[in-house]
Design an enzyme around this catalytic site. Structure first.
Site, PDB file in Angstrom:
ATOM      1  N   GLY A 265       1.209 -18.152  28.241  1.00  0.00           N
ATOM      2  CA  GLY A 265       2.366 -18.077  27.824  1.00  0.00           C
ATOM      3  C   GLY A 265       2.910 -17.047  26.850  1.00  0.00           C
TER       4      GLY A 265
ATOM      5  N   GLY B 185      10.112 -16.872  22.540  1.00  0.00           N
ATOM      6  CA  GLY B 185      11.087 -16.808  22.348  1.00  0.00           C
ATOM      7  C   GLY B 185      10.483 -15.295  21.385  1.00  0.00           C
ATOM      8  N   PHE B 186       9.421 -15.714  20.220  1.00  0.00           N
ATOM      9  CA  PHE B 186       9.271 -15.451  19.938  1.00  0.00           C
ATOM     10  C   PHE B 186       8.070 -14.069  19.523  1.00  0.00           C
ATOM     11  CE2 PHE B 186      11.213 -19.099  18.111  1.00  0.00           C
ATOM     12  CZ  PHE B 186      11.789 -18.629  18.021  1.00  0.00           C
TER      13      PHE B 186
ATOM     14  N   VAL C 192       0.708 -15.941  23.742  1.00  0.00           N
ATOM     15  CA  VAL C 192       0.472 -16.116  23.508  1.00  0.00           C
ATOM     16  C   VAL C 192      -0.737 -16.484  24.299  1.00  0.00           C
ATOM     17  CG1 VAL C 192      -0.877 -18.625  22.957  1.00  0.00           C
ATOM     18  CG2 VAL C 192       1.273 -18.222  21.872  1.00  0.00           C
TER      19      VAL C 192
ATOM     20  N   ASP D 290      11.666 -27.484  15.944  1.00  0.00           N
ATOM     21  CA  ASP D 290      11.768 -27.025  17.241  1.00  0.00           C
ATOM     22  C   ASP D 290      11.015 -28.140  18.315  1.00  0.00           C
ATOM     23  OD1 ASP D 290      12.261 -25.734  19.547  1.00  0.00           O
ATOM     24  OD2 ASP D 290      10.961 -24.067  19.655  1.00  0.00           O
TER      25      ASP D 290
HETATM   26  N1  LIG Z   1      -2.460 -23.457  19.997  1.00  0.00           N
HETATM   27  C1  LIG Z   1      -2.073 -23.434  21.774  1.00  0.00           C
HETATM   28  N2  LIG Z   1      -3.245 -23.363  22.664  1.00  0.00           N
HETATM   29  C2  LIG Z   1      -2.691 -22.805  23.725  1.00  0.00           C
HETATM   30  N3  LIG Z   1      -1.288 -22.826  24.710  1.00  0.00           N
HETATM   31  C3  LIG Z   1      -0.612 -22.673  23.439  1.00  0.00           C
HETATM   32  C4  LIG Z   1      -0.660 -22.407  22.375  1.00  0.00           C
HETATM   33  N4  LIG Z   1       0.290 -22.225  21.683  1.00  0.00           N
HETATM   34  C5  LIG Z   1       1.218 -21.466  22.358  1.00  0.00           C
HETATM   35  N5  LIG Z   1       0.331 -21.988  23.805  1.00  0.00           N
HETATM   36  C6  LIG Z   1       1.411 -21.431  24.826  1.00  0.00           C
HETATM   37  O1  LIG Z   1       2.096 -20.370  24.943  1.00  0.00           O
HETATM   38  C7  LIG Z   1       3.210 -20.541  25.916  1.00  0.00           C
HETATM   39  C8  LIG Z   1       4.194 -19.911  24.590  1.00  0.00           C
HETATM   40  O2  LIG Z   1       4.106 -20.368  23.656  1.00  0.00           O
HETATM   41  P1  LIG Z   1       5.391 -20.338  22.305  1.00  0.00           P
HETATM   42  O3  LIG Z   1       4.734 -21.104  20.943  1.00  0.00           O
HETATM   43  O4  LIG Z   1       4.939 -18.491  22.305  1.00  0.00           O
HETATM   44  O5  LIG Z   1       6.555 -20.209  22.994  1.00  0.00           O
HETATM   45  P2  LIG Z   1       7.179 -21.437  23.162  1.00  0.00           P
HETATM   46  O6  LIG Z   1       7.056 -23.100  22.634  1.00  0.00           O
HETATM   47  O7  LIG Z   1       6.660 -21.606  24.920  1.00  0.00           O
HETATM   48  O8  LIG Z   1       8.652 -20.836  23.124  1.00  0.00           O
HETATM   49  P3  LIG Z   1       9.691 -20.717  22.311  1.00  0.00           P
HETATM   50  O9  LIG Z   1       8.472 -20.238  20.839  1.00  0.00           O
HETATM   51  O10 LIG Z   1      10.832 -19.991  22.704  1.00  0.00           O
HETATM   52  O11 LIG Z   1       9.561 -21.939  22.063  1.00  0.00           O
HETATM   53  C9  LIG Z   1       3.758 -22.278  25.733  1.00  0.00           C
HETATM   54  O12 LIG Z   1       3.142 -21.692  27.012  1.00  0.00           O
HETATM   55  C10 LIG Z   1       2.602 -23.159  24.944  1.00  0.00           C
HETATM   56  O13 LIG Z   1       2.417 -23.935  25.769  1.00  0.00           O
END
Ligand SMILES: Nc1ncnc2c1ncn2[C@@H]1O[C@H](COP(=O)(O)OP(=O)(O)OP(=O)(O)O)[C@@H](O)[C@H]1O
Length: 663
Positions: A167, A170-171, A174, A441
């Site tokens: 996914g 905003g930053f 992943v 957050d």
């Molecule tokens: N450790 C992880 N294991 C599985 N999926 C992950 C993990 N970390 C992040 N993701 C997935 O990757 C995607 C992007 O995560 P990210 O933390 O970059 O952004 P977000 O939380 O969706 O948005 P924002 O950073 O803007 O709050 C999300 O769908 C999240 O569920």
């Protein structure tokens, strides 16, 4: 014409962060090489380099991370420079006839700007370029020596097989990626750094916090590293951050983009009369090819000073350099004084107190995720964060559950969800009390759910919901707080010390000012009360507020997005559904307490955990205890069977060995 390094002010610097970072890296790389020349003992030269770096750091010229954290990247600069020199020497030995229309410098330039494949005998570099890809410095074995290139130097592509995009946030994005050596799948977050200031210190400070976290209810972090990358920078409308629509004050910051390799680090011929220069404002050395001669001239006329006009500095430099081989014991001040003559005053103001207070380390890089934008190649640093892969998160879980369950849930289900909440609180307690961080957050999407085989520490029992159905099976699940992209260190801001903190140095109500408020649905209203500089006041209680909303979502299944929107909007006004209040009195009180308008009235996490309001609902029911006991017993039995099997096999091996010995 002799080449002169020219020092000048740049009045209107373009993308200062990118240039500054490269300049500093290049400077550190050269400094380290010099130190090696002055002391052939590796240990001593390392000490010398550190001492000088420390001095330069104290003087605000070089940030700390250029000493250690960026040493890997520094090395690629050294390699690239080294091989560039080899190439230049090669050309010198080729004896270009004076009558030749191509001078040696032209030749070198040609070779650095065109695709020239040199024969292996020449023991030198290949230089590739194509319109769509960055030029690559390759050695004869095909190793990429271009510090800006990703292909061969990439730890990520060397060590991981990328499986799929999990996914985008905003930053950054992943990815699920399998480590080639241990075979384990990880979540790897790629963030294109986008820094306000000339320093990466914030990034490293916060990454260090993440690296120290060790709690079952916090996503496990494995490692992080930086790579130069050639990425496609997108340049158009921003992808809206959840808060961007409601927080116009959130500033788009200067990006850490540097122009393609060749213009930044191109080497000029004498005839080109385009001197290399040291950028005074940014403290960087730029080997620049200027296309508009007049512009260069006029700027130099205004504010440039050639190194020859600072001859005393140069003299000092040589004496200080000479001395430095024997002055490793000299006081920092002494060396500071000597280097001072060489140092260019930075025209940009030093970071303000507020800058230091604002410690969110990932400045928004909306462009990185903007699918609509027009791509153009550019170079940047990418931060990779290798984390535990958590295939499920609470947002998806609630969506699945809400298709099956509705309010009121059975008391068993309510208890399961209260236990889940309690485990989340344990994770946040650790983040607040042990790590002194504010997550800011917290939301269901940032709380991951990892499957556990047995009753591990921090795990809870949940039913699985799939395809609109509830399975009777209960599974152990460990909630894990993730996405620390907006994390703030409570200890960083002097404003964290408020009179209300009493005996504690950094109380739960201590406020830090930042320019990012988190996700609007879960953010309290105080984040809209900006200070005079338009920044958001943040305290631990921001997390408490978000958890209050999460608790409501856990206990009150809502079918549609519209229902959720209406209910959460009302909750933000202090109104809960009547049926909810009647059914769950204690939990309703707790939710309203946690979402109180005045942050000081909200309880701290430890108060919530000790509160009877949670205990009454959160205690394990006999049903759960019995189930857990069954599971533990089953696991114990399985273990003892395996142990017996193991003993038998060992005995068989021993017997076979004995037979072999007899033979
Ligand atoms: N450790 C992880 N294991 C599985 N999926 C992950 C993990 N970390 C992040 N993701 C997935 O990757 C995607 C992007 O995560 P990210 O933390 O970059 O952004 P977000 O939380 O969706 O948005 P924002 O950073 O803007 O709050 C999300 O769908 C999240 O569920």
């Amino acid at each position: 014409m002799s080449r002169k390094a020219v020092i000048r002010h740049r009045r209107n610097p373009v993308k200062p962060n990118g240039y500054a970072s490269h300049g500093k890296l290049l400077f550190a790389a050269l400094l380290e090489t010099f130190c090696q020349l002055y002391d052939s003992d590796p240990e001593q030269s390392r000490k010398l380099f550190k001492l000088i770096c420390q001095t330069l750091r104290n003087m605000g010229i070089l940030d700390e991370e250029y000493m250690d954290e960026l040493s890997g990247i520094r090395m690629t600069y050294q390699n690239a420079l080294h091989h560039l020199i080899i190439q230049a020497k090669q050309i010198m030995h080729e004896d270009v006839p004076p009558s030749s229309s191509t001078s040696s410098a032209d030749l070198l330039e040609q070779r650095t700007s065109q695709s020239l494949v040199l024969s292996p005998r020449q023991q030198t570099l290949q230089l590739n370029s194509s319109p769509s890809t960055p030029r690559m410095l390759l050695d004869l074995e095909g190793r990429d020596l271009n510090p800006w290139s990703t292909q061969r130097n990439s730890r990520y592509s060397n060590d991981f097989d990328e499986k799929r995009l999990l996914g985008k946030g905003g930053f950054g994005a992943v990815y699920q990626a399998q480590h080639k050596v241990d075979g384990v799948d990880y979540a790897v977050k790629k963030i294109h750094l986008n820094l306000h200031h000339y320093s990466y210190s914030k990034v490293f400070r916060e990454i260090k916090s993440l690296a120290r976290m060790d709690h079952p209810n916090v996503v496990r972090y494995f490692s992080s590293w930086l790579e130069h990358s050639s990425e496609t920078k997108t340049q158009s409308t921003n992808m809206a951050h959840p808060m961007s629509s409601t927080h116009p004050f959130e500033q788009e910051t200067d990006d850490l983009i540097v122009e393609p390799y060749s213009p930044t680090l191109s080497f000029q011929s004498d005839t080109a009369e385009e001197p290399s220069r040291v950028d005074e404002e940014l403290g960087e050395i730029v080997f620049e090819k200027s296309t508009t001669r007049n512009e260069t001239d006029s700027e130099e006329d205004d504010s440039s000073v050639t190194l020859s006009s600072t001859s005393s500095s140069t003299d000092d430099s040589s004496s200080s350099s000479n001395d430095s081989s024997s002055v490793t014991q000299s006081s920092l001040e002494d060396i500071e004084g000597r280097i001072g003559n060489l140092v260019l005053h930075q025209t940009s103001p030093p970071p303000s107190e507020h800058d230091e207070e604002e410690t969110g380390y990932f400045d928004t890089d909306h462009n990185a995720c903007d699918g609509l934008a027009t791509p153009s190649p550019s170079y940047r640093l990418t931060l990779y964060i290798q984390m535990q892969l958590c295939p499920d998160d609470m947002a998806s879980y609630l969506e699945r559950r809400n298709r099956v369950l509705s309010f009121p849930m059975s008391s068993f289900q309510t208890q399961l969800h209260l236990n889940l909440f309690r485990a989340i609180l344990q994770g946040v307690l650790y983040v607040h009390e042990v790590m002194h961080l504010i997550h800011r957050d917290l939301k269901p999407g940032n709380i991951f759910l990892a499957q556990s085989k047995v009753d591990e520490r921090g795990s809870v029992l949940l039913n699985t919901f799939r395809n609109g159905e509830q399975s009777d099976d209960l599974t152990f699940v460990t909630p894990k707080i993730g996405d620390f992209g907006l994390v703030l260190d409570r200890r960083m801001g002097s404003r964290a010390l408020t009179p209300s903190t009493g005996g504690r140095q950094f109380g739960p109500d201590a406020v830090i000012f930042s320019n990012n408020a988190g996700t609007s649905t879960y953010a309290p209203s105080e984040v809209h009360a900006l200070d005079s500089e338009g920044r958001v006041p943040i305290s631990e209680k921001v997390d408490v507020y978000a958890l209050g909303i999460i608790l409501f979502e856990l206990l009150y299944p809502m079918r549609t997005g519209m229902e959720r929107m209406v209910c959460l909007r009302k909750l933000k006004q202090g109104i809960l559904p009547e049926e909810f209040v009647k059914q769950l009195v204690c939990e309703s009180t707790l939710i309203l307490w946690m979402t109180a308008l005045d942050p000081k009235k909200r309880p701290s996490i430890s108060t919530i955990l000790q509160s009877d309001l949670l205990y009454k609902g959160g205690g394990k029911s006999t049903e759960i205890i019995a189930y857990e006991a069954d599971r533990v017993q089953a696991a114990d039995m399985e273990n003892s069977l395996l142990r017996t099997e193991n003993m038998k096999l060992r005995a068989e091996i021993e017997a076979l060995r004995a037979k072999l010995r007899e033979k």
